[in-house]
Design a protein around this motif. Structure first.
Motif, PDB file in Angstrom:
ATOM      1  N   ASP A  85       0.814  -1.227   0.000  1.00 45.68           N
ATOM      2  CA  ASP A  85       0.000   0.000   0.000  1.00 45.68           C
ATOM      3  C   ASP A  85       0.845   1.273   0.000  1.00 45.68           C
ATOM      4  O   ASP A  85       2.018   1.261   0.351  1.00 45.68           O
ATOM      5  N   ARG A  86       0.182   2.366  -0.390  1.00 45.84           N
ATOM      6  CA  ARG A  86       0.821   3.697  -0.314  1.00 45.84           C
ATOM      7  C   ARG A  86       0.337   4.408   0.949  1.00 45.84           C
ATOM      8  O   ARG A  86      -0.831   4.236   1.339  1.00 45.84           O
ATOM      9  N   PRO A  87       1.187   5.248   1.568  1.00 42.52           N
ATOM     10  CA  PRO A  87       0.701   6.038   2.706  1.00 42.52           C
ATOM     11  C   PRO A  87      -0.301   7.083   2.224  1.00 42.52           C
ATOM     12  O   PRO A  87      -0.270   7.472   1.049  1.00 42.52           O
ATOM     13  N   TYR A 108      -8.774  -2.135  -4.318  1.00 40.19           N
ATOM     14  CA  TYR A 108      -8.965  -1.165  -5.407  1.00 40.19           C
ATOM     15  C   TYR A 108      -7.728  -1.177  -6.303  1.00 40.19           C
ATOM     16  O   TYR A 108      -7.827  -1.257  -7.529  1.00 40.19           O
ATOM     17  N   TRP A 109      -6.528  -1.121  -5.670  1.00 40.16           N
ATOM     18  CA  TRP A 109      -5.282  -1.089  -6.450  1.00 40.16           C
ATOM     19  C   TRP A 109      -5.076  -2.406  -7.210  1.00 40.16           C
ATOM     20  O   TRP A 109      -4.671  -2.401  -8.370  1.00 40.16           O
ATOM     21  N   VAL A 110      -5.365  -3.545  -6.536  1.00 39.51           N
ATOM     22  CA  VAL A 110      -5.151  -4.861  -7.175  1.00 39.51           C
ATOM     23  C   VAL A 110      -5.893  -4.909  -8.508  1.00 39.51           C
ATOM     24  O   VAL A 110      -5.345  -5.329  -9.536  1.00 39.51           O
ATOM     25  N   PRO A 348       6.558   6.379  -1.982  1.00 37.08           N
ATOM     26  CA  PRO A 348       6.594   5.636  -0.717  1.00 37.08           C
ATOM     27  C   PRO A 348       5.549   4.523  -0.626  1.00 37.08           C
ATOM     28  O   PRO A 348       4.496   4.589  -1.268  1.00 37.08           O
ATOM     29  N   ARG A 349       5.867   3.514   0.148  1.00 34.81           N
ATOM     30  CA  ARG A 349       4.914   2.455   0.507  1.00 34.81           C
ATOM     31  C   ARG A 349       4.640   2.571   2.001  1.00 34.81           C
ATOM     32  O   ARG A 349       5.296   3.338   2.710  1.00 34.81           O
ATOM     33  N   THR A 350       3.762   1.696   2.490  1.00 34.90           N
ATOM     34  CA  THR A 350       3.514   1.687   3.915  1.00 34.90           C
ATOM     35  C   THR A 350       3.342   0.243   4.396  1.00 34.90           C
ATOM     36  O   THR A 350       2.957  -0.624   3.603  1.00 34.90           O
ATOM     37  N   PHE A 405      13.826   0.249 -11.288  1.00 35.94           N
ATOM     38  CA  PHE A 405      12.367   0.180 -11.481  1.00 35.94           C
ATOM     39  C   PHE A 405      11.668  -0.481 -10.289  1.00 35.94           C
ATOM     40  O   PHE A 405      10.527  -0.898 -10.394  1.00 35.94           O
ATOM     41  N   SER A 406      12.409  -0.631  -9.174  1.00 41.21           N
ATOM     42  CA  SER A 406      11.869  -1.305  -8.002  1.00 41.21           C
ATOM     43  C   SER A 406      11.707  -2.797  -8.272  1.00 41.21           C
ATOM     44  O   SER A 406      12.179  -3.305  -9.299  1.00 41.21           O
ATOM     45  N   ILE A 407      11.019  -3.482  -7.370  1.00 41.43           N
ATOM     46  CA  ILE A 407      10.947  -4.937  -7.466  1.00 41.43           C
ATOM     47  C   ILE A 407       9.658  -5.409  -6.793  1.00 41.43           C
ATOM     48  O   ILE A 407       9.090  -4.698  -5.979  1.00 41.43           O
ATOM     49  N   SER A 409       5.577  -7.100  -6.783  1.00 42.47           N
ATOM     50  CA  SER A 409       4.379  -6.940  -7.606  1.00 42.47           C
ATOM     51  C   SER A 409       3.904  -5.488  -7.735  1.00 42.47           C
ATOM     52  O   SER A 409       2.988  -5.214  -8.497  1.00 42.47           O
ATOM     53  N   ARG A 410       4.528  -4.550  -6.982  1.00 39.95           N
ATOM     54  CA  ARG A 410       4.159  -3.148  -7.222  1.00 39.95           C
ATOM     55  C   ARG A 410       5.355  -2.395  -7.808  1.00 39.95           C
ATOM     56  O   ARG A 410       5.545  -1.193  -7.538  1.00 39.95           O
ATOM     57  N   ASN A 411       6.147  -3.081  -8.592  1.00 41.55           N
ATOM     58  CA  ASN A 411       7.266  -2.376  -9.225  1.00 41.55           C
ATOM     59  C   ASN A 411       6.722  -1.483 -10.342  1.00 41.55           C
ATOM     60  O   ASN A 411       5.502  -1.367 -10.517  1.00 41.55           O
ATOM     61  N   CYS A 412       7.626  -0.887 -11.134  1.00 43.09           N
ATOM     62  CA  CYS A 412       7.172   0.017 -12.196  1.00 43.09           C
ATOM     63  C   CYS A 412       6.423  -0.775 -13.263  1.00 43.09           C
ATOM     64  O   CYS A 412       6.984  -1.684 -13.872  1.00 43.09           O
ATOM     65  N   VAL A 413       5.185  -0.380 -13.514  1.00 35.76           N
ATOM     66  CA  VAL A 413       4.359  -1.110 -14.477  1.00 35.76           C
ATOM     67  C   VAL A 413       4.820  -0.843 -15.920  1.00 35.76           C
ATOM     68  O   VAL A 413       4.547  -1.616 -16.823  1.00 35.76           O
TER      69      VAL A 413
HETATM   70  C1  HEM Z   1      13.221   5.471 -16.802  1.00 29.92           C
HETATM   71  C2  HEM Z   1      11.949   5.270 -16.708  1.00 29.92           C
HETATM   72  C3  HEM Z   1      11.217   4.859 -15.446  1.00 29.92           C
HETATM   73  C4  HEM Z   1      11.679   4.597 -14.182  1.00 29.92           C
HETATM   74  C5  HEM Z   1      13.110   4.632 -13.676  1.00 29.92           C
HETATM   75  C6  HEM Z   1      10.531   4.258 -13.363  1.00 29.92           C
HETATM   76  C7  HEM Z   1      10.597   3.915 -12.013  1.00 29.92           C
HETATM   77  C8  HEM Z   1       9.504   3.658 -11.220  1.00 29.92           C
HETATM   78  C9  HEM Z   1       9.551   3.370  -9.812  1.00 29.92           C
HETATM   79  C10 HEM Z   1      10.829   3.278  -8.972  1.00 29.92           C
HETATM   80  C11 HEM Z   1       8.287   3.211  -9.369  1.00 29.92           C
HETATM   81  C12 HEM Z   1       7.830   2.938  -7.928  1.00 29.92           C
HETATM   82  C13 HEM Z   1       7.535   1.471  -7.745  1.00 29.92           C
HETATM   83  C14 HEM Z   1       7.316   1.090  -6.303  1.00 29.92           C
HETATM   84  O1  HEM Z   1       6.401   1.582  -5.630  1.00 29.92           O
HETATM   85  O2  HEM Z   1       8.069   0.247  -5.813  1.00 29.92           O
HETATM   86  C15 HEM Z   1       7.416   3.381 -10.516  1.00 29.92           C
HETATM   87  C16 HEM Z   1       6.045   3.280 -10.477  1.00 29.92           C
HETATM   88  C17 HEM Z   1       5.234   3.459 -11.582  1.00 29.92           C
HETATM   89  N1  HEM Z   1       5.630   3.648 -12.879  1.00 29.92           N
HETATM   90 FE1  HEM Z   1       7.530   3.868 -13.548  1.00 29.92          FE
HETATM   91  N2  HEM Z   1       9.414   4.332 -14.145  1.00 29.92           N
HETATM   92  C18 HEM Z   1       9.776   4.666 -15.424  1.00 29.92           C
HETATM   93  C19 HEM Z   1       8.962   4.789 -16.534  1.00 29.92           C
HETATM   94  C20 HEM Z   1       7.606   4.536 -16.546  1.00 29.92           C
HETATM   95  C21 HEM Z   1       6.763   4.526 -17.719  1.00 29.92           C
HETATM   96  C22 HEM Z   1       7.232   4.751 -19.165  1.00 29.92           C
HETATM   97  C23 HEM Z   1       5.488   4.284 -17.288  1.00 29.92           C
HETATM   98  C24 HEM Z   1       4.214   4.162 -18.086  1.00 29.92           C
HETATM   99  C25 HEM Z   1       4.127   3.618 -19.253  1.00 29.92           C
HETATM  100  C26 HEM Z   1       5.530   4.161 -15.842  1.00 29.92           C
HETATM  101  C27 HEM Z   1       4.442   3.952 -15.033  1.00 29.92           C
HETATM  102  C28 HEM Z   1       4.507   3.778 -13.660  1.00 29.92           C
HETATM  103  C29 HEM Z   1       3.319   3.649 -12.828  1.00 29.92           C
HETATM  104  C30 HEM Z   1       1.874   3.738 -13.284  1.00 29.92           C
HETATM  105  C31 HEM Z   1       3.778   3.435 -11.521  1.00 29.92           C
HETATM  106  C32 HEM Z   1       2.920   3.197 -10.285  1.00 29.92           C
HETATM  107  C33 HEM Z   1       2.697   1.689 -10.181  1.00 29.92           C
HETATM  108  C34 HEM Z   1       1.826   1.273  -9.018  1.00 29.92           C
HETATM  109  O3  HEM Z   1       1.699   2.034  -8.052  1.00 29.92           O
HETATM  110  O4  HEM Z   1       1.275   0.169  -9.097  1.00 29.92           O
HETATM  111  N3  HEM Z   1       6.827   4.299 -15.430  1.00 29.92           N
HETATM  112  N4  HEM Z   1       8.180   3.650 -11.635  1.00 29.92           N
END
Ligand code: HEM
Length: 467
Positions: A85-87, A108-110, A348-350, A405-407, A409-413
């Protein structure tokens, strides 16, 4: 007597606790230790003393700061379900009210994450990949013109346009026309990222929150501009919506959430807002840094260019299928993401419950930060971390410390898409142009802190046609 013993015990516990973790002061907590204006660097410095996991009070918000990849894996993968979750911060509530994908939590997030995961699969992204090709042509043509007219190349603006066009295609299935309306969105987007990243004291100081809510609602002019634009696009899209075919992300969202309640509409608009913002700023900031690195390290620039030129062997364009034959270019991209991680302390997460991680206790509702900047400076995983050296990634296949990009199931989508998009843009511009500093000096590499890390001074470079 018993009371005295308890007080003594608590006192000793407090002293021991605070010798292993930074000492907080009343009201501000540890905020007084963020002195440089670059919190990611201050937090990294603290990790040299307190290790890869320490407690830091952001005012009255108990926060765990992580820069050890083994602990990050333990928490976000092995115990991932407890840290999804997020704070609930005022700046996250503002405007989207914890709707959409990036700031929501729980079931909701899932649901929304599952939908976006499906939409981001490569097989569902054919349109956007075709459009990327087109966008590269537009980028190269505009650079040709800049070169011919002897102007300087502005990486920030050009890459912003490039990444915005890609997201636009994905969300609306429309080509982005840089009319006045869109150009006017660039500033507000930058402002939102700057504000969100500033980590306002009021965001973390709970007594000030009720007033702070009112204050940002009243003063913020950037978010309403972006949301109004997206709402207008949604209304237009709805008119042409055909339930039989889903052509883009907005169609998928309309199919899943319908058009019934205000809450559903907020979910749709907040989700496209999140993707539009997250998908444009991070990749464009990284591309901007890549140009800076090419200029500041000319020998690296030549190596990348030679590798790409050899690989395309006379063809005029680089394709994604060339990537496997260009390991140095891939390492260059990885090294830029390590050296200047676009998401310096992430989102951030919580903790959803009290939990022990190794010998450390993490209380329910603690805020969790990954300090990506600190992680990429962790000397246990990276030799000479302050040195920009793409060849470090040529020496070994993988490095567990590399997690931009984190790691879990909530990493960067958008991770895979971002890597493809950046490769295709970088490799094609470097095939076509040589980048040089305007005044012969190195470009200042200092960052400006925000949700996305950017270079402090916006810079232009001179470009010279290669072929
Ligand atoms: C160099 C490019 C990028 C980096 C380094 C990056 C990195 C990250 C990181 C560190 C998070 C946080 C994950 C966590 O909470 O652990 C994140 C979340 C997210 N990223 Fe990226 N991102 C990049 C590009 C993108 C692109 C191109 C998109 C869309 C097409 C995107 C969409 C998202 C979304 C929607 C989240 C929130 C995911 C969630 O909360 O479920 N990101 N990203």
């Amino acid at each position: 007597m018993e009371i005295l013993k308890i007080i003594l015990f608590l006192f000793i516990f407090y002293i021991i606790h605070n010798t292993v973790w930074p000492i907080p002061i009343p009201i501000l907590g540890n905020l007084y230790q963020l002195t440089s204006g670059l919190p990611h660097r201050d937090l990294t410095k603290l990790s040299e003393t307190y290790g890869g996991m320490y407690r830091f009070w952001f005012a009255d918000m108990y926060t765990i700061v992580l820069s050890d990849p083994i602990l990050i894996r333990e928490m976000f993968v092995n115990y991932g379900d407890y840290f999804l979750d997020r704070p609930k911060l005022p700046s996250m509530r503002h405007s989207t009210h914890y709707h959409g994908i990036a700031t929501s939590s729980g079931e909701y997030w899932v649901k929304i994450r599952d939908l976006i995961n499906r939409a981001m699969r490569k097989t569902n992204l054919k349109l956007i990949y075709d459009s990327l090709d087109q966008q590269v042509d537009i980028l190269i043509n505009s650079m040709n013109l800049i070169e011919k007219e002897g102007q300087k190349f502005d990486p920030r603006l050009s890459f912003k346009k490039f990444t915005m066009a890609a997201m636009y295609k994905f969300i609306f299935n429309e080509e982005l026309n840089f009319n006045e309306e869109i150009s006017e969105l660039i500033e507000p987007i930058e402002q939102v990222f700057k504000d969100l990243g500033t980590g306002s004291l009021f965001d973390v100081l709970s007594i000030s929150r009720p007033i702070y809510y009112q204050w940002i609602e009243y003063t913020d002019k950037s978010y309403p501009k972006i949301l109004n634009f997206l709402k207008k696009k949604y209304t237009e899209h709805l008119k042409a919506y055909n339930p039989e075919i889903q052509k883009d992300l907005l169609d998928l969202l309309i199919k899943e959430y319908g058009t019934g309640s205000d809450d559903d509409i907020l979910t749709i608009v907040a989700t496209i807002n999140d993707l539009f913002l997250a998908g444009t700023d991070t990749s464009s900031a990284s591309l901007e840094y890549m140009v800076m690195m090419l200029v500041n390290y000319p020998e690296v620039q030549e190596k990348v260019h030679n590798e790409i030129k050899l690989t395309v062997n006379g063809r005029s364009k680089v394709q994604l299928s060339d990537r496997q034959f260009t390991p140095y270019t891939v390492s260059f991209i990885k090294e830029t993401l390590r050296y200047k991680p676009p998401s310096a302390v992430g989102v951030p997460r919580t903790a959803s419950q009290n939990i022990m991680i190794g010998d450390k206790f993490i209380p329910k509702d603690a805020q969790i930060f990954i300090n990506y900047y600190g992680l990429s400076r962790n000397q246990e995983y990276f030799d000479n971390p302050e040195q920009f050296d793409p060849s470090r990634f040529m020496k070994s296949e993988s490095n567990i410390g590399y997690l931009p990009f984190s790691i879990g199931s909530r990493n960067c989508v958008g991770q895979n898409f971002a890597l493809d998009e950046m490769y295709i843009a970088l490799s094609n511009i470097i095939l076509n142009f040589k980048f040089k500093s305007i005044d012969g000096e190195q470009i200042d590499e200092t960052e400006m802190y925000g949700v996305t890390l950017r270079c402090k001074n916006r810079f232009g470079v001179s470009i010279e046609k290669r072929i």
